[in-house]
Design a protein around this motif. Sequence first.
Motif, mmCIF file in Angstrom:
data_model
loop_
_atom_site.group_PDB
_atom_site.id
_atom_site.type_symbol
_atom_site.label_atom_id
_atom_site.label_comp_id
_atom_site.label_asym_id
_atom_site.label_seq_id
_atom_site.Cartn_x
_atom_site.Cartn_y
_atom_site.Cartn_z
ATOM 1 N N SER A 76 -9.164 -62.324 -13.255
ATOM 2 C CA SER A 76 -9.023 -63.781 -13.189
ATOM 3 C C SER A 76 -7.546 -64.108 -13.022
ATOM 4 N N GLU A 77 -7.221 -65.378 -12.990
ATOM 5 C CA GLU A 77 -5.831 -65.799 -12.819
ATOM 6 C C GLU A 77 -4.949 -65.370 -13.989
ATOM 7 N N SER A 114 -8.266 -56.294 3.016
ATOM 8 C CA SER A 114 -8.796 -56.770 1.728
ATOM 9 C C SER A 114 -9.784 -57.906 1.916
ATOM 10 N N ARG A 115 -9.526 -58.767 2.910
ATOM 11 C CA ARG A 115 -10.442 -59.885 3.159
ATOM 12 C C ARG A 115 -11.788 -59.374 3.667
ATOM 13 N N LEU A 116 -11.748 -58.399 4.578
ATOM 14 C CA LEU A 116 -12.993 -57.864 5.125
ATOM 15 C C LEU A 116 -13.726 -57.015 4.084
ATOM 16 N N TYR A 117 -12.971 -56.199 3.353
ATOM 17 C CA TYR A 117 -13.572 -55.329 2.344
ATOM 18 C C TYR A 117 -14.121 -56.120 1.165
ATOM 19 N N GLY A 118 -13.516 -57.284 0.896
ATOM 20 C CA GLY A 118 -13.939 -58.089 -0.244
ATOM 21 C C GLY A 118 -14.999 -59.129 0.073
ATOM 22 N N ARG A 119 -15.601 -59.069 1.242
ATOM 23 C CA ARG A 119 -16.644 -60.025 1.582
ATOM 24 C C ARG A 119 -17.871 -59.842 0.689
ATOM 25 N N GLU A 154 -22.978 -57.208 -1.334
ATOM 26 C CA GLU A 154 -24.413 -57.433 -1.522
ATOM 27 C C GLU A 154 -25.214 -56.367 -0.793
ATOM 28 N N ALA A 155 -24.721 -55.970 0.387
ATOM 29 C CA ALA A 155 -25.405 -54.918 1.131
ATOM 30 C C ALA A 155 -25.279 -53.571 0.430
ATOM 31 N N ARG A 207 -20.422 -60.569 -8.801
ATOM 32 C CA ARG A 207 -19.217 -61.063 -8.147
ATOM 33 C C ARG A 207 -17.962 -60.376 -8.677
ATOM 34 N N THR A 208 -17.998 -59.953 -9.937
ATOM 35 C CA THR A 208 -16.837 -59.288 -10.525
ATOM 36 C C THR A 208 -16.448 -58.039 -9.735
#
Length: 219
Positions: free
Chosen positions: A46-47, A157-162, A167-168, A176-177
Amino acid sequence: MSLPPPNWSINFKTSLMRAILYVLFIGAIAQGSYLEALYMPELRFSEYGFTELAQTTVLASACLMLIYVRQVLKVWPTVTLLLFAFIAASLVREQDYFLDEYVARHTWKILVALIVVPSITWVIIQRRRFLDEFRYFSNTFSFGLFASGVLTTYIFSRLYGRSVFWEAVLGESFERTIKDAAEEVIELLGYSLIMFATLELLLMARRIYLARKAGKPLN
């Protein structure tokens, strides 16, 4: 015209020492994220968690090094200005939660605009000087590290963190964690590479500064 970096080789011992320090740093942040997951279940990723705070520290450190290079050593002022604007904007973006919560919504967007727009405008005005400086910067180890950090943080990171990817992978076990952990830790790695790049730039800029001060030729 800006001056090229000095054509001085870095000995093996120095290169090995830097490599060891970088490996130790990456190991430390990986261990820190592990301990965050293990002992901070309410705050992890978290932040207020280790990973997010480490991202802020790494980006702030990179900004301070670039200010030192530009304002004190006075090496490649347009290149360092553009790098500073990019990293400072990332630093502000990482504080979006706190700015939205304690100042006003979308405050971070205004701050980013105030950093980026004047910086890019000045670089465009000084575009010939920028291109001249970039011609030398693009052939340095610092540039390679910086490019690696950008690709790691802003692309991979953006693609890996989708969410759809995780979910797949996890199916009904998706949480989500897990997705947040994967994305945030890789972001921290990318930011660390960017910080290493600014450190390499600072070390090279110091060599240029000392050579100028001593009146030595840079080539």
